[in-house]
Every structure is written in structure tokens, then in C-alpha cells.
Design a protein around this motif. Structure first.
Motif, PDB file in Angstrom:
ATOM      1  N   SER A  72      84.871  10.504  16.067  1.00 25.49           N
ATOM      2  CA  SER A  72      84.016  11.686  16.195  1.00 25.49           C
ATOM      3  C   SER A  72      84.706  12.901  15.609  1.00 25.49           C
ATOM      4  CB  SER A  72      83.657  11.995  17.651  1.00 25.49           C
ATOM      5  OG  SER A  72      83.951  10.934  18.491  1.00 25.49           O
ATOM      6  N   GLU A  73      83.882  13.795  15.153  1.00 32.16           N
ATOM      7  CA  GLU A  73      84.321  15.065  14.575  1.00 32.16           C
ATOM      8  C   GLU A  73      85.246  15.772  15.570  1.00 32.16           C
ATOM      9  OE1 GLU A  73      82.069  16.455  11.846  1.00 32.16           O
ATOM     10  OE2 GLU A  73      83.308  18.244  11.582  1.00 32.16           O
ATOM     11  N   PRO A 109      80.218   8.052  12.177  1.00 31.60           N
ATOM     12  CA  PRO A 109      81.267   7.999  11.161  1.00 31.60           C
ATOM     13  C   PRO A 109      82.405   7.061  11.594  1.00 31.60           C
ATOM     14  CG  PRO A 109      81.020  10.235  12.046  1.00 31.60           C
ATOM     15  CD  PRO A 109      80.073   9.367  12.792  1.00 31.60           C
ATOM     16  N   SER A 110      83.137   6.562  10.618  1.00 32.74           N
ATOM     17  CA  SER A 110      84.145   5.557  10.974  1.00 32.74           C
ATOM     18  C   SER A 110      85.466   5.740  10.216  1.00 32.74           C
ATOM     19  CB  SER A 110      83.590   4.156  10.702  1.00 32.74           C
ATOM     20  OG  SER A 110      83.576   3.940   9.314  1.00 32.74           O
ATOM     21  N   ALA A 128      83.528  15.201   9.172  1.00 33.59           N
ATOM     22  CA  ALA A 128      82.471  14.415   8.524  1.00 33.59           C
ATOM     23  C   ALA A 128      82.885  13.963   7.119  1.00 33.59           C
ATOM     24  CB  ALA A 128      81.184  15.235   8.469  1.00 33.59           C
ATOM     25  N   ASP A 148      84.562  10.517   6.673  1.00 33.09           N
ATOM     26  CA  ASP A 148      83.866   9.274   7.035  1.00 33.09           C
ATOM     27  C   ASP A 148      84.268   8.175   6.049  1.00 33.09           C
ATOM     28  OD1 ASP A 148      82.194   7.358   8.007  1.00 33.09           O
ATOM     29  OD2 ASP A 148      80.351   8.251   7.205  1.00 33.09           O
ATOM     30  N   GLU A 173      84.811   3.620  15.335  1.00 39.50           N
ATOM     31  CA  GLU A 173      84.052   4.873  15.284  1.00 39.50           C
ATOM     32  C   GLU A 173      84.983   6.048  15.516  1.00 39.50           C
ATOM     33  OE1 GLU A 173      81.080   4.494  18.270  1.00 39.50           O
ATOM     34  OE2 GLU A 173      79.789   3.241  16.992  1.00 39.50           O
TER      35      GLU A 173
END
Ligand code: HEM
Ligand code: FES
Lengths: 107, 411
Positions: free
Chosen positions: A19-20, A2-3, A93, A96, A17
Motif C-alpha cells: 500500500s501507498e 499495487p504489488s 503508486a 507498482d 500486495e
């Protein structure tokens, strides 16, 4: 991966990038987004991680706390209705593709 | 490594818990103050959690564990004191701080008040004056050429701006640094530094208690701002003087040692001074990096409120845990080239101002002072030479110098 896309004050777009569970600020400092200083390390005390959230994403972020609200008044660049502190935006998420605009200064 | 015998130590209730590496080092000894880095390395490499036999306490020296302890204030509490003394067992030497030595929810209320008194908006109000005072100080020092960077710069500059910003009277200000030194010594064990400081404390305590009262604080200063919050009902009238006391305790000697650290770095590393001179906008980061590199506030304790697992070990309730901020700030697991002073380093995340709910509430003020002083040096000073013996000052918590003789030349 995800970005998040950061848009610098000169219009340059820089996707990174994320992260969760980390904050947008943490993703930015890990990957060298110069426009985020984050002097207090994410403790909502410095207002040097200020961003303008892209209008399309604004309503999708959780509401801000009173602390964040108070601190944003002291941000170096003008406070706008879409101002947020990136250390208080927890990445998940469903964020994203998030687009964040950087102010021209943090100090 | 410490050669101190066990006879002069407080008898620990028991030895090292099984599996936790036990070390015979005294982080409150002159030997440690002279050169903490090698011992920090030993502490970090011994394990994520260590036992300090001399004082019968746990210690954490790696970044990850220091950060974790700082960010779990309900398990690792502050209300039982952030020094070695456990307030559940021993009466505090002065009425307990209602911010530093408090836990949520009590802490949240007092913290909100000081955070607003020292907010980014409040900093805009002092910045211009602080900048002018820094420029004037550097001009004066350039005219002298040779001087002691501790007394004449690191102490003189904060003394020229902080007491006025607080709204303090002129008389009695000579008590401020001895009082702060006392406060920071008191977090240590009952060694000579702590005992002597407390024995001599009466006049300094009397001075500070009086200055915390509303009638002694000029309108517009940070002190008066705290009292105004009592009118607004955010704190009680009895709490206001105690919060002013927190600012007087923590607001001066810390920046003295922070600015001292930065000047000492620039004196030792001329390439970094050159880099700063070529781009004075690095001043703020050069100060921040000095805080990481020297960590003027070296240590704080927490006390466990319950049995807890840390780094794979079980720690019981009511245990003191010593956090080595200075060691965390040079942990190679977290920092690239941790032992080099680099004015361009991304310093975000260092724990020199702590982390979590107790993270320094005066950090913005400290940064204004540090930044404007280093910016004045960057623009006006071409070189800094150390010209005499560098002497360390011994304090149980603060790391800094007693004397730093230097000669500076104009740009
Ligand atoms: C370079 C300068 C400074 C350094 C290195 C420093 C360091 C620290 C550290 C490490 C803590 C965390 C304590 C803990 O977690 O138990 C702290 C807290 C605190 N600092 Fe600073 N400090 C500095 C300057 C200042 C200034 C200028 C003020 C006031 C004007 C101040 C007032 C406080 C207060 C009141 C607290 C307690 C905050 C709380 O418990 O919520 N400090 N400081
Ligand atoms: S990093 Fe300091 S407020 Fe976000």
C-alpha cells in the motif's frame, strides 16, 4: 492492489500486495517474506532488510541517505551497486510492480 | 490495584484532565514490579491515554500510542529528561546525557557517532570473541550443574565481555552494575529506590567519570573509538567522555536483564527450549522474543514541547508522558497470543529497544551477546530446572531478577 515482487535467493518469485506510504520492508514483514528480518523495525539501524533492486527499477527509487549508505557496508551479504535497505524504500503508486531480489542471508 | 494512600505522593498540580481516565496505580512500587501484567492490562483497557494520579503524569500503554509518542520527538521531547524529573524545573542529578536526553539537531550529531562506533561492521569485530566466551561460560556452568542464573550467568557473561570491549581497566569494575542500577532508578519518581540510589552514588559516579577519560580507555575498545571521533572533529573533546558515559550507563545492566529474561523464559517454557535446541539458528530470535516478552527496560518518559492532541485528548505544553514499553509489547491489538513466549514469533516492531530516533544505539551489541549465549545453551544444554525461590530485583526502570537458582544438564 499495487504489488511488489520479491525474488528469493533460490530464484522463487513471490508477489505481494503493497500500500501507498508503507515501506517495502513493512509490506514484506506483513506478508511473511522470510528473507526480510527487519530486526530494528525500520529505523535504519540493523541492515537486516537488505535487498538488491532490479536494475530496471534502480534509477526510479529516491536517492539513499548517508545513514543508509553507511549501514549497507555492514550488511551480512555482499554489498552491490544495487543494494538498498527495504525499510527505506517508501512505496508509492509509481512503484507498482517493483522487483526486489533477496540476498542469501541477512545475518 | 495500588492501595497506596495519597499522602506520600508528590501533590499533583491538578487532577485528571476532563475525559482522561484517572488511575490510582503506582508503576514504581514493589507491588507493580512483582506483577506488572495485570496492571498493564488495566492501563491498556482504561483507554489510549490515561492519567496517573499518584505522580500527576499522563501514561500510554497501548502499542499504537507508545509507538506514536516515540516517533514524534519534536513534540514529545527528551531534552527535559526521560525520567519523571522535568529538567526545565529541576536540576538533573548528573550532567545531562548528550544523546539520551537530547533533541535534534544536537542529538543527531552525537547519535551518528555512537551509531558508527556500534555499527554492524563493528559487530563483526567482536562476534568471534563473544561467541568463544559464551561457549566457555556454558561449559563452566555445566561442570557446576547448579548455580544462580542471575549472578553466575546473566551478570557473569556480559561482565566477561563488555568491559573488555569498552577497553576498561580491571580495577573498579565492581562499580559498573551499581552505577547502572542508579542510572535506571533515577528515571523514576522521588521514591525510596531513587533517593537511596542517589545518596549512595558518589563513589560510583567518581569511578565512571574517571573511566570515561581517554587515558583510562585501552586502544581498540569502543571507548577509544568514541575519543577518536573527537580527533576527527565530529564531537568536541569535552563531549567524548560524556558519550563514553552513555555506553557505561546503558550497555551492561540492560544486557544482564535481557539475558536473564531469556534464560528465565527457557527455564519456564521447556517446549520453547526444545524448539530452540532442535534449531539453534533460532537463538537470535529467541533472545529478541525475550526482550519483547519481559521488556527489561520497562518505561521511559517524554515531555511535551507544545499543546498536542493525542488519542483525541488535548495535552498541554510541559506535560510528562510515561510510555509503558512492556505493556505495548504485550498489547493484544498488536500481538497474537501476546502472553506466550514463542521463539519462532516474528518480533520485528517490538518496542523493547524503543523506536524512532532514540531507538537503542547498542541494540546490535545486545543482540550479539544474547544470540551467542542462547546458541551456546541450545547446543550444549539439554534441560533447565528451577530449583529454588525466584526473587525479583526492584528498579524503577529495569525489570529483572535478583536470584534464579537453576540446575542444568548437558546435551
Ligand atoms: C537488552 C539490552 C538493551 C535494552 C532492552 C535497551 C533498551 C533501550 C531503550 C528502550 C532505549 C530508548 C530510550 C529512549 O527512547 O528514550 C535505549 C537507548 C539507548 N541505549 Fe539501549 N538497550 C539495551 C542495550 C544497550 C547496550 C548494549 C548499549 C551500549 C553499548 C545501549 C546504549 C543505549 C544508548 C546510548 C541509548 C540512547 C540512544 C539515543 O538516545 O539515541 N543499550 N536502549
Ligand atoms: S529494518 Fe533495520 S535497517 Fe531496515
Amino acid at each position: 492492489m499495487p504489488s511488489i515482487t520479491f525474488i528469493h535467493s533460490d530464484g522463487r518469485r513471490q508477489p505481494i500486495e503493497a500500500s501507498e506510504g508503507e515501506s517495502a520492508m513493512q509490506a514484506a514483514t506483513r506478508q511473511d517474506i522470510n528473507g526480510i528480518l527487519a530486526e530494528c523495525g525500520g529505523n535504519a539501524m540493523c541492515a537486516t532488510c537488505h535487498v538488491y533492486v532490479d536494475e530496471a527499477w534502480l534509477a526510479r527509487l529516491p536517492a539513499m541517505s548517508d545513514d543508509e549508505d553507511a549501514l549497507l557496508d555492514g550488511a551480512a551479504a555482499d554489498r552491490l551497486p544495487n543494494s538498498r535497505l527495504s525499510c527505506q524504500i517508501k512505496f508509492a503508486a509509481d512503484l507498482d510492480g517493483l522487483v526486489l531480489n533477496l540476498p542469501d542471508r541477512q545475518l | 490495584m495500588s492501595a497506596t494512600s495519597r499522602t506520600d505522593s508528590v501533590t499533583p498540580e491538578r487532577g485528571a484532565p476532563a475525559g482522561v481516565p484517572s488511575l490510582d496505580v503506582d508503576p514504581f512500587s514493589n507491588e507493580f514490579f512483582e506483577d506488572p501484567h495485570a496492571i498493564h492490562d488495566t492501563l491498556r483497557e482504561a483507554g489510549p491515554l490515561v492519567w496517573l494520579d499518584k505522580w500527576g503524569v499522563y501514561g500510554v500503554a497501548r502499542y499504537a500510542e507508545v509507538h506514536a509518542v516515540l516517533n514524534d520527538p519534536l513534540t514529545f521531547c527528551s531534552s527535559r529528561g526521560v525520567g519523571l524529573s522535568d529538567f526545565a524545573k529541576e536540576k538533573p542529578w548528573r550532567p545531562q546525557s548528550i544523546i539520551l536526553e537530547a533533541d535534534p539537531p544536537a542529538h543527531t550529531r552525537t547519535r551518528t557517532v555512537l551509531a558508527q562506533v556500534l555499527s554492524p561492521t563493528a559487530m563483526k569485530g567482536v562476534r568471534e570473541h563473544f561467541t568463544a566466551m559464551a561457549a566457555a561460560k556454558v561449559d563452566e556452568l555445566l561442570a557446576r550443574g547448579s548455580f544462580d542464573a542471575v549472578a553466575d550467568l546473566a551478570e557473569a557473561y556480559p561482565l566477561s565481555v563488555f568491559p573488555d570491549a569498552m577497553g576498561l581497566k580491571q580495577e573498579g569494575r565492581e562499580n559498573l552494575l551499581p552505577y547502572a542500577s542508579l542510572v535506571f532508578n533515577s528515571f523514576g519518581p522521588p521514591n525510596q529506590l531513587r533517593q537511596e540510589a542517589i545518596e549512595r552514588s558518589a563513589p560510583h559516579q567518581a569511578y565512571v567519570a574517571a573511566q570515561c577519560q581517554r587515558e583510562n580507555l585501552a586502544p581498540g575498545g569502543f571507548g577509544a573509538c568514541v575519543h577518536a571521533r573527537a580527533d576527527a572533529g565530529d564531537i568536541t573533546p569535552e563531549e567524548a567522555p560524556l558519550l563514553v558515559r552513555s555506553l557505561l550507563s546503558a550497555g551492561l545492566d540492560t544486557t544482564v536483564n535481557g539475558i536473564g529474561a531469556a534464560v528465565y523464559c527457557l527455564a519456564r517454557f521447556p517446549d520453547q527450549l526444545a524448539r530452540l535446541r532442535s534449531d539453534p539458528t533460532l537463538a537470535r530470535n529467541a533472545f529478541e522474543e525475550a526482550i519483547r516478552y519481559e521488556s527489561p527496560v520497562q518505561t521511559f518518559f517524554r515531555t511535551t514541547t507544545r499543546e498536542v492532541e493525542l488519542a483525541g485528548h488535548r495535552i498541554g505544553e510541559g506535560e510528562k508522558v510515561l510510555m509503558f514499553l512492556g505493556a505495548a509489547n504485550r498489547d493484544p491489538r498488536r500481538w497474537e497470543n501476546p502472553d506466550s513466549y514463542d521463539v519462532t514469533r516474528r518480533t520485528s516492531g517490538h518496542v523493547g529497544f524503543g523506536s524512532g530516533i532514540h531507538m537503542c544505539v547498542g541494540q546490535l551489541l545486545a543482540r550479539v551477546e544474547g544470540e551467542v549465549m542462547l546458541a551456546a545453551i541450545a547446543r550444549k544444554v539439554a534441560s533447565i530446572q528451577i530449583t529454588g525461590p525466584v526473587k525479583r530485583r526492584y528498579n524503577n526502570t529495569l525489570r529483572g531478577l535478583e536470584s534464579l537458582p537453576i540446575t542444568i544438564s548437558p546435551a
